[in-house]
Design an enzyme around this catalytic site. Structure first.
Site, short mmCIF file in Angstrom:
data_model
loop_
_atom_site.label_atom_id
_atom_site.label_comp_id
_atom_site.label_asym_id
_atom_site.label_seq_id
_atom_site.Cartn_x
_atom_site.Cartn_y
_atom_site.Cartn_z
CE LYS A 1 29.54 26.25 18.64
NZ LYS A 1 30.32 26.63 17.45
CB THR B 1 40.50 26.34 2.94
OG1 THR B 1 39.33 26.83 2.28
CG2 THR B 1 40.62 27.04 4.29
#
Length: 563
Positions: free
Chosen positions: A352, A381
């Site tokens: 953001k 991940t």
């Protein structure tokens, strides 16, 4: 008929009992038991259906093949039919389920259509739709400081991409990590003035990984969650598989009532956000920390919609609580325990205000080492690409010493809020940078968004269930430093036209209905904006010189602590 008899023995209590007195199942065909079975309301019906099906299958086979082929196919069909009858099952209608669920979204007007929005780096807040000449102004981006187009950030990413390639090569557990990860985690830890930090592929993953691991590893943990917490925190709490309590939004009396119902020795976690993105409301972090210390709880603070926007260096609302002390200390810590020090773990996003992608958690060295060692969401991940991590680190460094970015964003937000108030447009009151325009109906919210796009070339996405509660649908506007007053005037005229066209309720209309979410409520007390006028008058020169290109040491915990 032998197959039927076998099935009868297996399924029917009557046949099972009778067959037990016989030497073998085959003899059932010659015995009176077979005739008796035909009288059974269950097996008799099955035997009749199977006989008819077998005859039909045999007839079809004779039409296309020899008698021997017919016999084989008939027996196969009989076996298949008996098996289907025995289980009473047929293939599940997966596609039907998908269609039914999506149809429900269309009926309740919560079905989401994603607009094709291509933000133009050199022209932002402008973007184009499918065709490049079809341009619109974006008013709902979470790229709050527009750092995704910052030339300094872009240049660093380009150089890193050319030198190190597109991807990281795998998980840090297998492919190792790199200098870009080390630098980024050091920057994050320094920003929040914590001992360590760990970077994830997104803050959704970070929130889920941290909260769920706490629940799985802390025996008898009780989680206390604000009712407006983000979906990522809710998912993490579900995966924690432990006791939870939901306290009313920002209601500290309710939170304390729940905390007090457990012994102080019981492990507890209070999970909350600083700025709630759809309402703009802000948590009282200091008082929540007071309760945590009183009742022996850990604090988990999500600063996703606050990093980059609050505090003298963009560390979020926790830093803003001790604004002057942090401004004077710069990259160092003040000489007393601050609100940010008191929060046990802080999560944030790189996607953001920092203009890239990814998420992180910052906390004590022991906490970070524990998460690095145990959290599946981190271990399994693939790591963020080197260019992304390099760009994110540069964005954090850049915004730290550019106070004017936060101030401009605040000024433009105040201008829009005041303009909407002058037009009697209902904005859910809050002390933050979020501008939520209350519509209160999912279909009308979608229509309002469509008119802004198609008629006024303005993109503002409608927000509906499950992001917000039914009946509280809204348009969510988020100004940036690039949304100057001339663009704001165009927006204000457009929103006024939409409210006139659709005859949407204005503040005065909500007042007659008793109000909702602070709009039109007679006894509602508006909170003061987080940024004071004094803070908005500061300049970059008022920041501590040590925030400009500071030397930040690599974190040992990022690689693992050696014994």
């Amino acid at each position: 008929m032998e197959n039927i008899a076998r099935q009868s023995v297996r399924l029917c209590p009557f046949m099972n009992k009778t067959a037990s007195s016989l030497r073998n199942v085959k003899s059932l065909q010659q015995s009176s038991v077979s005739k008796m079975a035909q009288k059974c309301p269950f097996m008799g019906q099955a035997m009749q259906k199977a006989h008819l099906a077998t005859a039909a299958a045999s007839g079809a086979a004779r039409a296309v093949g020899s008698a021997s082929t017919s016999t084989g196919r008939g027996e196969a069909a009989q076996d298949m039919l008996m098996t289907d009858h025995a289980t009473q099952e047929s293939k599940f209608d997966y596609e039907g389920l998908f269609e039914h669920e999506v149809r429900k979204k269309r009926v309740d007007k919560s079905y989401r259509f994603f607009n094709n929005i291509n933000r133009l780096a050199k022209e932002f807040p402008m973007a184009h739709r499918q065709e490049e000449q079809d341009k619109v102004t974006v008013w709902c981006s979470n790229d709050y400081l527009a750092l995704s187009k910052n030339q300094q950030v872009v240049d660093v990413m380009k150089k890193t991409l050319d030198k190190y390639g597109a991807g990281a090569g795998g998980t840090r557990n297998i492919a190792g990590h790199n200098q870009h990860a080390l630098r980024l985690e050091a920057e994050v830890a320094a920003l929040h003035k914590k001992e360590g930090a760990l970077v994830f592929s997104s803050c959704f993953v970070a929130n889920d990984a941290v909260i769920s691991l706490l629940g799985q590893k802390l025996k008898d943990l009780v989680i206390f969650s604000d009712e407006l917490n983000h979906a990522s925190m809710i998912v993490g709490i579900k995966h924690a598989s432990t006791t939870k309590h939901i306290f009313k939004h920002n209601d500290l009396n309710h939170l304390e009532e729940l905390l007090a119902s457990y012994p102080r020795s019981t492990p507890k976690l209070i999970a909350f956000e600083s700025v709630y993105s759809m309402s703009g409301s802000v948590a009282d972090i200091g008082k929540i920390c007071d309760l945590a210390e009183k009742y022996g709880a850990l604090t988990f603070l999500d600063e996703v919609h606050a990093v980059g926007l609050y505090g003298p260096h963009g560390a979020g609302v926790a830093e803003h609580c001790d604004f002057e002390a942090h401004r004077a200390a710069g990259i160092a810590s003040p000489d007393y325990t601050t609100v940010m020090d008191r929060v046990d773990m802080i999560t944030g996003t790189l996607g953001k205000s920092f203009g890239t992608v990814g998420g992180y958690v910052a906390g004590s060295q022991r906490l970070i080492d524990w998460l690095r060692s145990y959290a599946p969401g981190f271990i399994f991940t693939t790591s963020l690409p080197p260019a992304v991590m390099a760009g994110a680190a540069e964005a954090i460094r850049f915004q730290r010493s550019h106070l004017e970015l936060r101030q401009e964003q605040q000024r433009h937000t105040a201008y829009v809020k005041q303009g909407l108030a002058d037009l009697d447009i209902p904005v859910i009151p809050n002390p933050s940078h979020i501008v939520p325009i209350l519509i209160g109906n999912p279909d009308l919210a979608r229509q309002a968004s469509d008119i802004l796009m198609d008629k006024h070339r303005i993109y503002v996405q409608a927000i509906n269930f499950p992001t917000v509660a039914r009946g509280t649908e809204r348009l969510r506007i988020t100004p940036t430093p690039g949304h100057t007053n001339d663009l704001s005037d165009i927006l204000l005229d457009a929103v006024d036209d939409v409210f006139h066209t659709l005859q949407l309720p204005r503040v005065s209309d909500w007042e007659r209905q008793g109000g909702l979410l602070g709009v039109g409520e007679a006894d509602y007390e508006c909170e003061s904006n987080l940024w004071t006028q004094e803070q908005l008058q500061l300049t970059n020169d008022d920041l501590q010189p040590n925030v400009r290109e500071p030397i930040i040491d690599q974190l040992e915990v990022s690689s693992g602590l050696r014994l």
